[in-house]
Enzyme design. Structure first.
Site, PDB file in Angstrom:
ATOM      1  N   GLU A 255       0.820  -1.131   0.115  1.00 63.10           N
ATOM      2  CA  GLU A 255       0.113   0.034   0.248  1.00 63.10           C
ATOM      3  C   GLU A 255       0.905   1.284   0.026  1.00 63.10           C
ATOM      4  O   GLU A 255       1.563   1.582   1.168  1.00 63.10           O
ATOM      5  CB  GLU A 255      -0.834  -0.092   1.258  1.00 63.10           C
ATOM      6  CG  GLU A 255      -2.165   0.884   1.278  1.00 63.10           C
ATOM      7  CD  GLU A 255      -1.985   2.159   1.256  1.00 63.10           C
ATOM      8  OE1 GLU A 255      -1.841   2.968   0.322  1.00 63.10           O
ATOM      9  OE2 GLU A 255      -2.011   2.628   2.472  1.00 63.10           O
ATOM     10  N   CYS A 289      -1.404   9.307   2.366  1.00 63.97           N
ATOM     11  CA  CYS A 289      -1.174   8.734   0.822  1.00 63.97           C
ATOM     12  C   CYS A 289      -2.498   9.159   0.132  1.00 63.97           C
ATOM     13  O   CYS A 289      -2.629   9.310  -1.036  1.00 63.97           O
ATOM     14  CB  CYS A 289      -1.012   7.063   1.084  1.00 63.97           C
ATOM     15  SG  CYS A 289      -2.394   6.248   1.844  1.00 63.97           S
TER      16      CYS A 289
END
Length: 489
Positions: A255, A289
Site C-alpha cells: 500500500e 497517502c
C-alpha cells in the site's frame, strides 16, 4: 501506573507476549515533533533480533492455528475493549509522537484500533472454504490455512490504523506477526500494540514489535520463514521490497503513495466544495497517502474556487496539538518539511501563483494553495505529503478524465458534482482503487477492501473478509474418497 507506563517498555523491544527484552541495536530518543522534547528512550532491533523473533513466532504459531477459532476471537475482542478503555491515553501518545490533532488521533484509536480488532474477531469465525464440483466420485473442497508468520512494516503518518489493518486480521486467522514500526512512531505504532495484546491474553511468541532501521526491515522481508509481507509506505521503498520479495518467492501486499485528484465540476456549491477540498489536502498536514493532491476544477469556476480554498487555508490555525486548539499540527521532521518547501518553491519558480501559505515556522507548515500550476511542476507531478493544494483548470469532462488519469498513481479519486451519473462516468475512465462521488479522497473503513493501482500498490490487500483471507491465508485443495480407487497400473 498508567497503561503505557514507560518503565515497562523504555529501552526495550517486545518479543512475544509478556517479554520485554533489550534489543541488540542502540536505544534512541522518541521525539515530539511539535516541541522537540524527548518523550522517552526506545529500544531498537537489528537483523539478529529479527531472526530470533521469527524462530519463536514459528513455534508459537502452530499451536495458535490449532486452537478453536473462538479462542482467537476472544483475544481480539478483549484487545478491542482495551483500546476503548485506554482511548485517551493512547490518543495522547499519537498526538505527541506523530503530531496529529486530537480528533484525528481519536479516530485512529477508535476505528484503527478498536474497530479493526472487532472486525478481526468476526473474521476468525467466518467461512474459510467452499465445496467444489468434481468429475470423480469424491468430496472436493478448498480451505484456507494461515500462512504462518506475517511480516508487517508500517509507516509513521497514521501509526495505529496502518499497522492494525494487517496485524489484527493476520492474528485472527491463526498467524504470528513480526511488526517493524517506523522508528519515529515506535510507541504509538508499536508499544501500544504490544501492551494491548499483552493484556488481552495473546499467547507468548505470537506478536513481536521490532523498531529499527532499513536493515531491520530488510531482515523481515528476506527471512525465509516469513512468507507474507504487508508493507505501507513510499512507492520507492515499496519497489525495493517488491523486488526483494520476488527474489525470495514471497507474497507481498504493498500500500504505497498517491497523487489523488479531486475533480470539482461547475454545478456544485463552491464554498462547500472548497471546505471539502481543504479537508482532503490539509488534514494531518497532508501526510496521508490518500490526500487530495491535485484539485482539478472546471475553468468557469476555477478562480472563485481557488479564492475560497485560499480563504479556508488562511483561516486554519496551525500549532502544537497538545496545547492549542489547532486544525493542523507539525510535519513529522525537518527532512519532510524541507522536501515540502522545496516542492512549493520549485513549483512557484515553474510559473505557479501562490494563493495562500507557502511558509513555515519550525515544523509547522502553513496550508498552501497554488494556482495556475503547470502540469510539469513538482507539486502537480509528485506526491507532496504536506499541506499543499495545487489547483489546475479543465474545460470539459474529457480533459478532466485525461488529467485525473494522467499519473502513475491510482489510489483515490474524488468527484464533486450535482450530476452523480456524470461522476460515475468519470470514475469509469480513471484507474483508481477508491472512488468517492461528492466527497474528498481521504476515506477508509475497517470492513472495506482498500488498495490502489499502478504506483499506489498491489490492489486491495486488506479490509473485509475476502480481501483479508486472500492476504493472510493460503488456499488448499482437499479431496476425500470413501474407498481406494482402481487404477490400471
Amino acid at each position: 501506573m498508567t497503561f503505557l507506563d514507560s518503565t515497562t517498555w523504555e529501552g526495550r523491544i517486545f518479543s512475544g507476549s509478556g517479554e520485554w527484552i533489550n534489543g541488540s541495536g542502540e536505544d534512541y530518543d522518541a521525539v515530539e515533533p511539535a516541541t522537540g522534547k524527548t518523550l522517552g528512550r526506545v529500544g531498537s532491533a537489528t537483523p539478529p533480533d529479527v531472526d530470533k523473533a521469527v524462530q519463536r513466532a514459528v513455534r508459537a504459531q502452530r499451536e495458535w492455528a490449532a486452537r478453536p477459532y473462538s479462542d482467537r476471537a476472544a483475544v481480539l475482542r478483549r484487545a478491542a475493549r482495551l483500546f476503548e478503555e485506554h482511548q485517551q491515553e493512547i490518543e495522547t501518545w499519537v498526538v505527541r509522537e506523530s503530531g496529529a490533532i486530537r480528533p484525528f488521533a481519536a479516530l485512529q484509536v477508535s476505528s484503527g484500533g478498536a474497530e479493526e480488532c472487532q472486525e478481526a474477531a468476526a473474521l476468525a469465525g467466518a467461512p474459510y472454504g467452499e465445496l467444489l464440483r468434481s468429475g470423480q466420485e469424491r468430496l472436493s473442497f478448498s480451505r484456507r490455512k494461515p500462512v504462518g508468520v506475517v511480516g508487517v512494516i508500517a509507516p509513521f503518518n497514521v501509526p495505529i490504523t496502518l499497522a492494525m489493518r494487517a496485524v489484527a486480521p493476520a492474528l485472527a486467522l491463526g498467524n504470528a506477526v513480526v511488526l517493524k514500526p517506523d522508528p519515529r512512531t515506535a510507541i504509538s505504532g508499536g508499544v501500544v500494540f504490544a501492551r494491548v495484546f499483552e493484556e488481552a491474553g495473546l499467547p507468548a511468541g505470537l506478536l513481536h514489535v521490532l523498531p529499527g532501521g532499513a536493515d531491520t526491515g530488510a531482515a523481515v522481508v528476506e527471512h525465509p520463514q516469513v512468507p507474507v509481507i504487508a508493507f505501507t509506505g513510499s512507492t520507492r521503498a515499496g519497489r525495493a521490497i517488491g523486488v526483494a520479495a520476488a527474489r525470495h518467492l514471497k507474497r507481498v501486499h504493498l500500500e504505497l503513495g498517491g497523487n489523488s485528484a479531486l475533480v470539482v465540476m461547475d454545478d456544485v456549491d463552491l464554498d462547500k466544495a472548497a471546505s471539502v477540498g481543504a479537508w482532503g489536502s490539509f488534514v494531518h498536514a497532508g501526510q496521508i497517502c490518500m490526500a487530495s493532491s491535485r484539485h482539478l476544477v472546471h475553468a468557469s469556476v476555477v478562480d472563485e474556487y481557488t479564492a475560497l480554498l485560499a480563504q479556508h487555508a488562511d483561516a486554519l490555525p496551525v500549532g502544537d496539538p497538545t496545547t492549542e486548539a489547532v486544525a493542523i499540527g507539525p510535519l513529522i521532521d525537518g527532512g519532510q518539511r524541507d522536501n515540502v518547501h522545496h516542492i512549493v518553491q520549485e513549483t512557484i519558480a515553474a510559473g505557479a501563483r501562490l494563493a495562500a501559505g507557502g511558509g513555515y515556522e519550525g515544523l509547522f507548515y502553513r496550508p498552501t494553495v497554488l494556482a495556475d500550476v503547470p502540469l510539469t511542476a513538482p507539486a502537480y507531478a509528485e506526491e507532496i505529503f504536506g499541506p499543499v493544494a495545487p489547483v489546475v483548470p479543465f474545460q470539459d469532462l474529457d480533459e478532466a478524465a485525461r488529467l485525473a488519469a494522467g499519473t502513475e498513481y491510482g489510489l483515490s479519486l474524488g468527484v464533486l458534482t450535482r450530476d452523480v451519473m456524470k461522476g460515475l462516468a468519470l470514475a469509469e475512465r480513471v484507474p483508481s482503487g477508491l472512488v468517492h462521488i461528492n466527497d474528498q479522497t481521504v476515506n477508509d473503513e475497517p470492513l472495506i477492501p482498500f488498495g490502489g493501482a499502478g504506483d499506489s500498490g498491489t490492489g486491495s490487500r486488506h479490509g473485509g473478509t475476502a480481501a483479508n483471507l486472500e492476504a493472510f491465508t493460503e488456499q488448499q485443495w482437499v479431496t476425500v474418497r470413501g474407498e481406494l480407487p482402481d487404477y490400471p497400473f
